[in-house]
Design an enzyme around this catalytic site. Structure first.
Site, PDB file in Angstrom:
ATOM      1  N   SER A  31       7.191  58.076  21.840  1.00 19.93           N
ATOM      2  CA  SER A  31       6.294  58.712  22.146  1.00 19.93           C
ATOM      3  C   SER A  31       5.299  58.648  23.121  1.00 19.93           C
ATOM      4  O   SER A  31       4.559  57.481  22.510  1.00 19.93           O
ATOM      5  CB  SER A  31       5.074  60.049  21.191  1.00 19.93           C
ATOM      6  OG  SER A  31       6.374  60.243  20.217  1.00 19.93           O
ATOM      7  N   HIS A  62       8.427  63.969  25.649  1.00 21.77           N
ATOM      8  CA  HIS A  62       9.811  63.477  25.314  1.00 21.77           C
ATOM      9  C   HIS A  62      10.672  63.611  26.327  1.00 21.77           C
ATOM     10  O   HIS A  62      11.078  64.856  26.684  1.00 21.77           O
ATOM     11  CB  HIS A  62       9.988  63.373  24.119  1.00 21.77           C
ATOM     12  CG  HIS A  62       9.462  62.466  22.488  1.00 21.77           C
ATOM     13  ND1 HIS A  62      10.610  61.278  21.975  1.00 21.77           N
ATOM     14  CD2 HIS A  62       8.572  62.602  21.779  1.00 21.77           C
ATOM     15  CE1 HIS A  62       9.518  61.312  21.450  1.00 21.77           C
ATOM     16  NE2 HIS A  62       8.923  61.999  21.252  1.00 21.77           N
ATOM     17  N   HIS A  84      14.295  64.184  16.802  1.00 23.10           N
ATOM     18  CA  HIS A  84      13.659  63.850  15.614  1.00 23.10           C
ATOM     19  C   HIS A  84      13.774  65.059  14.343  1.00 23.10           C
ATOM     20  O   HIS A  84      14.266  65.803  14.773  1.00 23.10           O
ATOM     21  CB  HIS A  84      11.847  63.960  15.103  1.00 23.10           C
ATOM     22  CG  HIS A  84      11.229  63.080  16.205  1.00 23.10           C
ATOM     23  ND1 HIS A  84      11.627  63.765  18.272  1.00 23.10           N
ATOM     24  CD2 HIS A  84      10.310  62.175  16.073  1.00 23.10           C
ATOM     25  CE1 HIS A  84      10.639  62.429  18.198  1.00 23.10           C
ATOM     26  NE2 HIS A  84      10.658  61.735  17.955  1.00 23.10           N
ATOM     27  N   TYR A  86      12.004  66.615  11.585  1.00 21.79           N
ATOM     28  CA  TYR A  86      10.356  67.276  11.781  1.00 21.79           C
ATOM     29  C   TYR A  86      10.925  68.651  12.758  1.00 21.79           C
ATOM     30  O   TYR A  86      10.869  69.669  13.254  1.00 21.79           O
ATOM     31  CB  TYR A  86       9.327  66.979  12.009  1.00 21.79           C
ATOM     32  CG  TYR A  86       8.692  66.440  13.680  1.00 21.79           C
ATOM     33  CD1 TYR A  86       9.663  66.899  14.757  1.00 21.79           C
ATOM     34  CD2 TYR A  86       9.219  64.974  13.484  1.00 21.79           C
ATOM     35  CE1 TYR A  86       8.759  66.677  16.069  1.00 21.79           C
ATOM     36  CE2 TYR A  86       8.517  64.349  14.408  1.00 21.79           C
ATOM     37  CZ  TYR A  86       8.458  65.890  15.855  1.00 21.79           C
ATOM     38  OH  TYR A  86       7.628  64.461  17.483  1.00 21.79           O
ATOM     39  N   GLU A  87      12.078  67.747  14.042  1.00 20.73           N
ATOM     40  CA  GLU A  87      12.684  69.442  14.782  1.00 20.73           C
ATOM     41  C   GLU A  87      13.616  70.038  14.311  1.00 20.73           C
ATOM     42  O   GLU A  87      14.185  71.198  14.604  1.00 20.73           O
ATOM     43  CB  GLU A  87      13.039  68.879  15.758  1.00 20.73           C
ATOM     44  CG  GLU A  87      11.862  67.947  17.483  1.00 20.73           C
ATOM     45  CD  GLU A  87      11.908  67.112  17.873  1.00 20.73           C
ATOM     46  OE1 GLU A  87      12.578  68.295  19.604  1.00 20.73           O
ATOM     47  OE2 GLU A  87      12.918  65.947  18.507  1.00 20.73           O
ATOM     48  N   ALA A 114       5.581  55.442  18.419  1.00 20.60           N
ATOM     49  CA  ALA A 114       4.207  55.497  18.020  1.00 20.60           C
ATOM     50  C   ALA A 114       4.032  55.838  16.653  1.00 20.60           C
ATOM     51  O   ALA A 114       4.402  56.351  16.077  1.00 20.60           O
ATOM     52  CB  ALA A 114       3.574  57.062  19.009  1.00 20.60           C
ATOM     53  N   MET A 212       7.474  59.072  12.345  1.00 15.38           N
ATOM     54  CA  MET A 212       8.625  60.214  11.970  1.00 15.38           C
ATOM     55  C   MET A 212       9.495  59.952  12.817  1.00 15.38           C
ATOM     56  O   MET A 212      10.452  60.891  12.988  1.00 15.38           O
ATOM     57  CB  MET A 212       7.845  61.341  12.519  1.00 15.38           C
ATOM     58  CG  MET A 212       7.122  61.740  12.113  1.00 15.38           C
ATOM     59  SD  MET A 212       5.585  63.331  13.115  1.00 15.38           S
ATOM     60  CE  MET A 212       3.841  63.204  12.309  1.00 15.38           C
ATOM     61  N   SER A 213       9.984  58.680  12.747  1.00 14.16           N
ATOM     62  CA  SER A 213      11.713  58.533  13.316  1.00 14.16           C
ATOM     63  C   SER A 213      12.044  56.767  13.394  1.00 14.16           C
ATOM     64  O   SER A 213      11.615  56.432  12.475  1.00 14.16           O
ATOM     65  CB  SER A 213      10.792  58.074  15.194  1.00 14.16           C
ATOM     66  OG  SER A 213      10.087  57.521  16.231  1.00 14.16           O
ATOM     67  N   ASN A 236      -3.231  55.315  16.931  1.00 14.99           N
ATOM     68  CA  ASN A 236      -3.958  55.961  15.982  1.00 14.99           C
ATOM     69  C   ASN A 236      -3.904  55.012  14.977  1.00 14.99           C
ATOM     70  O   ASN A 236      -3.394  54.598  14.382  1.00 14.99           O
ATOM     71  CB  ASN A 236      -3.829  57.557  15.584  1.00 14.99           C
ATOM     72  CG  ASN A 236      -2.450  57.669  14.493  1.00 14.99           C
ATOM     73  OD1 ASN A 236      -1.785  57.582  15.750  1.00 14.99           O
ATOM     74  ND2 ASN A 236      -2.523  57.656  13.891  1.00 14.99           N
TER      75      ASN A 236
HETATM   76  N1  HPA Z   1       1.965  59.516  11.631  1.00 15.19           N
HETATM   77  C1  HPA Z   1       2.837  59.692  11.517  1.00 15.19           C
HETATM   78  N2  HPA Z   1       3.358  59.611  12.549  1.00 15.19           N
HETATM   79  C2  HPA Z   1       2.529  58.967  13.777  1.00 15.19           C
HETATM   80  C3  HPA Z   1       1.596  58.766  13.549  1.00 15.19           C
HETATM   81  C4  HPA Z   1       0.886  58.983  12.661  1.00 15.19           C
HETATM   82  O1  HPA Z   1      -0.574  58.193  12.252  1.00 15.19           O
HETATM   83  N3  HPA Z   1       0.454  57.878  15.074  1.00 15.19           N
HETATM   84  C5  HPA Z   1       2.224  58.430  15.259  1.00 15.19           C
HETATM   85  N4  HPA Z   1       3.165  58.685  14.955  1.00 15.19           N
END
Ligand code: HPA
Length: 273
Positions: A31, A62, A84, A86-87, A114, A212-213, A236
């Site tokens: 991402s 993406h 992903h 989750y899709e 990310a 998540m990947s 983050n």
């Molecule tokens: N959690 C899960 N997936 C993520 C995060 C997170 O804090 N930041 C970027 N992708």
């Protein structure tokens, strides 16, 4: 599309070879990190929609295109955008492009993502080179019949991330002044971000970053004997660490902020391969 359909895998590989030529190194852009593809010279591009068997990503950030080109004198494929779990895709579908890479004779894969920082010494904008992963999803791309052309039924994961690639990437980072930790990546299914309790749990279990990947791709690549380097951009701090909610905007903003140092770092890594 089944990840176990060899003729479908070979059809996709033939289209990519025809449209994008050959390369033995591939990079999957996470991402906000897809901009790396536009730094390649002598580029060719194929939208995923033009590659039979490929699934187009619905996730913001993406792009959904296969790019080839040169960086540091090396031919490289870049998957700008990924799909992903989750899709709504199963892990086998996510592994399909990795199996295509194996048929294209890719020997080295750089997987990027990310991620949220679970280790409280990390800061947004830092990078983490994956030393290992925890698959917290319950999915595995190798479930189902084994494709013996690719690898064994029970592949070893005791060194899923390649030790010499880790060292090469850390050396490249320190020569550029890029902050790169090494740590353990935990994959959660998403798409909701984790709860603070889940992040405390992941920290106790030894995770340094969460996302998540990546894990399905690493498992499928190792099954095929492709060596893997994994890089997380800590976009983050994970849930509950800071007194603020998490947002996809923050993830994209941090990716945007570090995209130049990320590209320089990857070029330096490629030069050393
Ligand atoms: N959690 C899960 N997936 C993520 C995060 C997170 O804090 N930041 C970027 N992708």
């Amino acid at each position: 599309m089944s990840a176990y359909d060899l003729s479908a895998i070979d059809r996709a590989a033939a289209i990519i070879r025809g449209g994008c030529g050959s390369a033995d190194i591939a990079l999957i852009a996470g991402s906000g990190l897809g901009g790396f593809a536009s730094t390649l010279t002598n580029r060719s591009t194929l939208p995923y929609g033009d590659i039979p068997g490929f699934t187009v990503s619905t996730a913001p950030g993406h792009a959904g295109k296969w790019v080839s080109g040169e960086c540091s004198g090396k031919r490289v494929y870049v998957m700008s955008g990924r799909i992903h779990c989750y899709e709504g895709h199963d892990a086998q579908t996510i592994a399909f492009p990795i199996r295509v890479m194996a048929r294209l004779n890719v020997h080295t894969l750089i997987v990027t993502n990310a991620a949220g920082g679970v280790n409280t010494s990390y800061k947004p904008g830092d990078f983490m080179v994956l030393s290992d992963f925890i698959n917290f999803t319950g999915y595995n791309p190798l479930c189902g019949a084994n494709l013996d052309d690719f690898g064994p039924r029970f592949p070893d994961m005791s060194q899923a991330l390649d030790g010499s690639l880790i060292q090469t990437s850390l050396d490249a980072a320190s020569s550029l002044g890029v902050t790169a930790h090494t740590g353990v990546y935990a994959m959660m299914s998403g798409p909701s971000y984790e709860t603070p309790a889940e992040i405390r749990m992941l920290r106790i279990l030894g995770a340094d970053a969460v996302g998540m990947s990546t894990v399905p791709e690493v498992i499928a690549a190792r099954h095929s004997g492709i060596r893997v380097l994994g890089i997380s951009c800590i976009t983050n701090m994970a849930a509950g660490i800071l007194p603020q909610p998490l947002s996809h905007e923050e993830v994209m903003e941090t990716g945007d902020r570090v995209k130049e140092s990320f590209s320089q770092w990857v070029c330096k890594i490629l030069a050393a391969l």
